[in-house]
Design an enzyme around this catalytic site. Structure first.
Site, mmCIF file in Angstrom:
data_model
loop_
_atom_site.group_PDB
_atom_site.id
_atom_site.type_symbol
_atom_site.label_atom_id
_atom_site.label_comp_id
_atom_site.label_asym_id
_atom_site.label_seq_id
_atom_site.Cartn_x
_atom_site.Cartn_y
_atom_site.Cartn_z
ATOM 1 N N ASN A 92 0.755 -1.225 -0.123
ATOM 2 C CA ASN A 92 -0.100 0.057 -0.054
ATOM 3 C C ASN A 92 1.093 1.438 -0.010
ATOM 4 O O ASN A 92 0.442 2.313 -0.659
ATOM 5 C CB ASN A 92 -1.049 0.015 1.192
ATOM 6 C CG ASN A 92 -1.576 1.196 1.479
ATOM 7 O OD1 ASN A 92 -2.513 1.755 0.919
ATOM 8 N ND2 ASN A 92 -1.115 1.968 2.506
ATOM 9 N N SER A 144 -4.455 2.352 -9.404
ATOM 10 C CA SER A 144 -5.051 3.555 -9.268
ATOM 11 C C SER A 144 -5.757 3.638 -10.394
ATOM 12 O O SER A 144 -5.094 3.430 -11.574
ATOM 13 C CB SER A 144 -3.914 4.641 -8.828
ATOM 14 O OG SER A 144 -4.596 5.794 -9.290
ATOM 15 N N TYR A 157 3.714 9.538 -11.484
ATOM 16 C CA TYR A 157 2.732 8.883 -10.470
ATOM 17 C C TYR A 157 1.977 7.836 -11.468
ATOM 18 O O TYR A 157 1.943 6.648 -11.081
ATOM 19 C CB TYR A 157 1.861 9.707 -9.886
ATOM 20 C CG TYR A 157 0.827 9.016 -8.820
ATOM 21 C CD1 TYR A 157 1.255 8.523 -7.793
ATOM 22 C CD2 TYR A 157 -0.282 8.864 -9.179
ATOM 23 C CE1 TYR A 157 0.557 7.848 -6.770
ATOM 24 C CE2 TYR A 157 -1.181 8.263 -8.438
ATOM 25 C CZ TYR A 157 -0.878 7.783 -7.306
ATOM 26 O OH TYR A 157 -1.672 7.064 -6.425
ATOM 27 N N ALA A 159 2.525 6.623 -14.235
ATOM 28 C CA ALA A 159 3.449 5.368 -14.827
ATOM 29 C C ALA A 159 3.890 4.464 -13.709
ATOM 30 O O ALA A 159 4.009 3.575 -13.948
ATOM 31 C CB ALA A 159 4.704 6.282 -15.265
HETATM 32 N N1 LIG Z 1 -5.050 9.067 -2.255
HETATM 33 C C1 LIG Z 1 -5.683 8.673 -3.523
HETATM 34 O O1 LIG Z 1 -6.413 9.459 -4.060
HETATM 35 C C2 LIG Z 1 -5.310 7.387 -4.046
HETATM 36 C C3 LIG Z 1 -5.973 6.726 -5.193
HETATM 37 C C4 LIG Z 1 -5.382 5.738 -5.820
HETATM 38 C C5 LIG Z 1 -4.699 5.174 -5.194
HETATM 39 N N2 LIG Z 1 -3.796 5.477 -4.049
HETATM 40 C C6 LIG Z 1 -2.930 4.538 -3.373
HETATM 41 O O2 LIG Z 1 -3.316 4.132 -2.198
HETATM 42 C C7 LIG Z 1 -1.862 4.111 -1.642
HETATM 43 C C8 LIG Z 1 -2.094 4.582 -0.041
HETATM 44 O O3 LIG Z 1 -2.224 5.941 -0.268
HETATM 45 P P1 LIG Z 1 -2.901 7.028 0.871
HETATM 46 O O4 LIG Z 1 -3.918 8.054 0.035
HETATM 47 O O5 LIG Z 1 -3.480 6.145 1.754
HETATM 48 O O6 LIG Z 1 -1.638 7.816 1.144
HETATM 49 P P2 LIG Z 1 -1.323 8.584 2.439
HETATM 50 O O7 LIG Z 1 -0.408 9.604 2.299
HETATM 51 O O8 LIG Z 1 -2.431 9.050 3.229
HETATM 52 O O9 LIG Z 1 -0.468 7.401 3.345
HETATM 53 C C9 LIG Z 1 0.723 6.779 2.746
HETATM 54 C C10 LIG Z 1 1.521 6.171 3.683
HETATM 55 O O10 LIG Z 1 2.788 5.410 3.247
HETATM 56 C C11 LIG Z 1 3.764 5.779 4.167
HETATM 57 N N3 LIG Z 1 4.825 5.963 3.188
HETATM 58 C C12 LIG Z 1 5.553 6.891 2.380
HETATM 59 N N4 LIG Z 1 6.576 6.462 2.095
HETATM 60 C C13 LIG Z 1 6.901 5.335 2.674
HETATM 61 C C14 LIG Z 1 8.079 4.224 2.530
HETATM 62 N N5 LIG Z 1 9.118 4.779 1.837
HETATM 63 N N6 LIG Z 1 8.092 3.205 3.202
HETATM 64 C C15 LIG Z 1 6.888 2.886 3.805
HETATM 65 N N7 LIG Z 1 5.968 3.491 4.181
HETATM 66 C C16 LIG Z 1 5.923 4.812 3.685
HETATM 67 C C17 LIG Z 1 3.553 7.226 4.551
HETATM 68 O O11 LIG Z 1 4.118 7.528 5.704
HETATM 69 C C18 LIG Z 1 1.789 6.987 4.821
HETATM 70 O O12 LIG Z 1 1.688 6.616 6.224
HETATM 71 C C19 LIG Z 1 -0.665 4.458 -2.190
HETATM 72 O O13 LIG Z 1 -0.356 3.450 -2.842
HETATM 73 C C20 LIG Z 1 -1.697 5.337 -3.468
HETATM 74 O O14 LIG Z 1 -0.718 5.615 -4.568
HETATM 75 C C21 LIG Z 1 -4.224 6.486 -3.575
#
Ligand SMILES: NC(=O)c1ccc[n+]([C@@H]2O[C@H](COP(=O)([O-])OP(=O)(O)OC[C@H]3O[C@@H](n4cnc5c(N)ncnc54)[C@H](O)[C@@H]3O)[C@@H](O)[C@H]2O)c1
Length: 266
Positions: A92, A144, A157, A159
């Protein structure tokens, strides 16, 4: 305390957002949850919040770009159970940088690839011995809707999510011989720290509407061991994501481009 009976799930990036909601969802359903992140404060508050749930949450520091750390944390986590069992790995952790491609420093492009792609490869590779030894094991990758069609202002992103899509599809086929299934979740924009302050053509057209509950519920549902008539790899989350992914499969390339051009105001 050794707990050999609970199903187990290891989640990266679990201190906040989707990962955190997913950790709480699985813990409330009786799982032994491994919640890992670089954010120590977020993990500590997650541990407290999870204390009253029926499952158990083990937390630890993991930078997904560090393959050695992946091996250590996974070994520690499975030792909380029977030393082998890993039912579900959820890749995630991710970051997003929005803006004009040419204005983004190279380090920012690289960091997205490191976390969003290499992090998934390192984690999945390190988890393999445990997944192989667990009947019906699953890997869930956070893809995503940005991987349906290349997204202006989210070039790198998007990509990285195309790469996650490719890893998911290929490994789901390659690892079927080990009884390991690999799935991708496809949310559109979700209300988390990741999208706070992000303003692109597509976010203004489509809005940032999904909640972390929508996505964590979808992840939980996708991992239920139901017998489906047709094997399912991709799980769009929310109606717009379902409509866009369906549309892109059945409409001609020029029309998909035109829809994306309009949505992104380019
Ligand atoms: N928010 C959106 O709109 C969305 C949409 C589609 C997919 N996603 C995907 O869902 C996933 C979670 O996103 P989110 O929205 O919850 O983001 P978020 O920023 O709320 O949480 C991401 C978490 O990842 C952690 N993180 C960052 N770099 C890290 C690393 N190097 N090692 C370990 N942990 C790390 C951060 O500390 C944070 O706790 C991501 O892969 C994101 O691409 C998000």
């Amino acid at each position: 305390m050794i707990d050999v009976t609970r199903p187990t799930v290891f989640i990266s990036g679990a201190a906040a957002g989707i990962g955190r909601a997913t950790a709480l969802k699985f813990a409330a359903s009786g799982y032994l949850v491994g919640a890992y992140d670089i954010d120590e404060t977020g993990l500590a508050s997650l541990g407290k919040e999870a204390a009253s749930l029926s499952g158990r949450v083990v937390t630890g520091i993991l930078d997904v770009t560090n393959s050695d750390q992946w091996e250590t944390r996974l070994k520690e986590f499975v030792a909380e159970g029977d030393g082998r069992r890993l039912d579900i790995l959820i890749n995630n952790a991710g970051i997003l940088a929005a803006g004009a491609f040419e204005d983004m420093p190279l380090a920012v492009h690289r960091r997205q690839i490191d976390i969003n792609v290499n992090g998934v490869i390192y984690g999945t590779l390190a988890a393999f011995p445990y997944l192989k030894d667990t009947p019906g094991a699953q890997v869930v990758n956070l893809c995503s809707a940005s991987a349906i069609y290349g997204q202006p202002e989210l070039v790198t992103y998007g990509a990285t999510k195309f790469a996650v899509r490719g890893i998911t599809e290929a490994l789901d086929l390659e690892w079927s011989k080990y009884d390991i299934s690999v799935k991708a979740m496809w949310p559109l924009f979700v209300q988390t720290a990741m999208t706070q302050g992000v303003s692109t053509g597509t976010t203004s057209s489509l809005g940032i509407k999904l909640t972390v509950k929508d996505v964590s519920d979808a992840i939980f549902a996708a991992t239920r061991p139901v017998k489906r008539r047709l094997h399912k790899v991709h799980f769009p989350v929310g109606l717009p994501s379902k409509a866009l992914s369906l549309g892109s499969r059945f409409s001609p390339a020029w029309l998909t481009r035109e829809v994306n051009r309009r949505l992104s105001h380019t």
